[in-house]
Design a protein around this motif. Sequence first.
Motif, PDB file in Angstrom:
ATOM      1  N   ARG A 146       0.834  -1.219   0.000  1.00 51.49           N
ATOM      2  CA  ARG A 146       0.000   0.000   0.000  1.00 51.49           C
ATOM      3  C   ARG A 146       0.860   1.258   0.000  1.00 51.49           C
ATOM      4  N   ALA A 150      -0.050   0.442  -4.040  1.00 50.48           N
ATOM      5  CA  ALA A 150      -1.036  -0.583  -4.381  1.00 50.48           C
ATOM      6  C   ALA A 150      -2.399  -0.245  -3.783  1.00 50.48           C
ATOM      7  N   LYS A 151      -3.444  -0.666  -4.478  1.00 49.11           N
ATOM      8  CA  LYS A 151      -4.796  -0.568  -3.951  1.00 49.11           C
ATOM      9  C   LYS A 151      -5.187  -1.929  -3.391  1.00 49.11           C
ATOM     10  N   ILE A 153      -8.181  -3.904  -2.059  1.00 48.16           N
ATOM     11  CA  ILE A 153      -9.632  -3.782  -2.169  1.00 48.16           C
ATOM     12  C   ILE A 153     -10.307  -4.865  -1.335  1.00 48.16           C
ATOM     13  N   ALA A 172      -9.057  -8.175  -3.556  1.00 56.53           N
ATOM     14  CA  ALA A 172      -8.277  -7.941  -4.779  1.00 56.53           C
ATOM     15  C   ALA A 172      -7.113  -7.000  -4.481  1.00 56.53           C
ATOM     16  N   ILE A 173      -6.079  -7.112  -5.323  1.00 58.36           N
ATOM     17  CA  ILE A 173      -4.905  -6.235  -5.217  1.00 58.36           C
ATOM     18  C   ILE A 173      -4.642  -5.629  -6.587  1.00 58.36           C
ATOM     19  N   ASP A 174      -4.484  -4.302  -6.629  1.00 61.47           N
ATOM     20  CA  ASP A 174      -4.132  -3.598  -7.862  1.00 61.47           C
ATOM     21  C   ASP A 174      -2.754  -2.976  -7.666  1.00 61.47           C
ATOM     22  N   ILE A 175      -1.744  -3.490  -8.399  1.00 60.98           N
ATOM     23  CA  ILE A 175      -0.381  -2.963  -8.244  1.00 60.98           C
ATOM     24  C   ILE A 175       0.062  -2.170  -9.476  1.00 60.98           C
ATOM     25  N   GLY A 176      -0.893  -1.621 -10.191  1.00 61.52           N
ATOM     26  CA  GLY A 176      -0.549  -0.866 -11.400  1.00 61.52           C
ATOM     27  C   GLY A 176       0.453   0.243 -11.143  1.00 61.52           C
ATOM     28  N   SER A 179       3.944  -1.106 -10.128  1.00 57.27           N
ATOM     29  CA  SER A 179       4.707  -1.606 -11.278  1.00 57.27           C
ATOM     30  C   SER A 179       5.383  -0.471 -12.029  1.00 57.27           C
ATOM     31  N   THR A 235      -4.333 -13.649  -9.245  1.00 56.55           N
ATOM     32  CA  THR A 235      -3.988 -12.361  -9.852  1.00 56.55           C
ATOM     33  C   THR A 235      -2.656 -12.386 -10.585  1.00 56.55           C
TER      34      THR A 235
END
Length: 376
Positions: A146, A150-151, A153, A172-176, A179, A235
Amino acid sequence: MKLLFASDSFKGTLRSDEIAQLLTRAADEVLTRPDCLSLAVADGGEGSICAVVNAVGGQIRKHKVNGPYGNTVEASYAILGDGSAFIEMAQASGLTLAPKAERNPMLASTYGTGQLILEAINQGISNITISIGGSATNDGGLGCLRALGAKLIGREGELLQGCGADLLRLAAIDIGLVSKRLAGKRITVMCDVNNPLCGPEGATHVFAAQKGATLAQIDLLEKGMENYRNIICHTFGIDPNDVEGSGAAGGLGAALIAVLGGTKQSGIDTILQMTQFESKISGVDYVVTGEGCLDSQSCFGKVISGVAKMCKEQGVKVVALVGKKGEGWEEIHQHGISRVFAVTDYFSLHDSLLNPRDTYYETAKEMFKFYSLTNC
């Protein structure tokens, strides 16, 4: 007599360099004209940053971050001579940063460790090494992710903060963004723990109790880790249980190695190589090593076993002076330690913790008296 002192720190009481000073003072008092050398060593836990800077040079800097429970701490990290960064997670998310009575891995977070990594990235550093021993956390590295952007969720679409309790809430994990920030960066993870993320040998069952978890919390944290593992598998297409070291530092290994693609490297082997330990033990009569608590875990990737292994290969005698002996301590003899002295052989545990310098020093004198009397 030529002596080399290479002891790990005694967590929360004595630093490696302080121990070397006490050993030198005790040897000078007991032995006749001893030739004393010392090296600050560590295995990736507390004290690693000092050992690395002493070995290769660099500049130690300070940065204010969130401690494991959200309080502000001033954490040290290093910029080494080659322009790389060295981060010791214990500085930001370490067990020693929280009083024993207040420890609760359901609430603890690696957010501060992520803040240190982000600070290095913001300074344009592309080669970052992170030593991940000595953690207070069991959050799977969610807090670290985080902090890097990262988001996390939750099941109701809410954004999670990233603590141990959030493992079970995670959906969920968003690592856009992470990255993008790590593009072109090299992450090296110094770790000597090979535990998987989940299961009987995983992060929670092996390590959570020493971080303050109750039996009920261990059950919840393990269920959370299983949920986290499933999300990583779905994921990122990788099972963290198949990744050596994913269970290190309460699962931070999974975040740094499985999710972010970091490279795992032995902590003690790396530091011994940096300090040119092999060349320094040439012609030494005895190496004195040690750690706070010697037990069966000491045989696996700790300072004491790493030092003993290299000394054994070179035919150099090595003894240990430790704080106390725990379950299975005798196994260390199989790795080359000829004799073990413990502070609690001479003083109560209460006194040794209350006066660590004095009790260690007096025990060191007893050790050197033994070798003086036996003409070793």
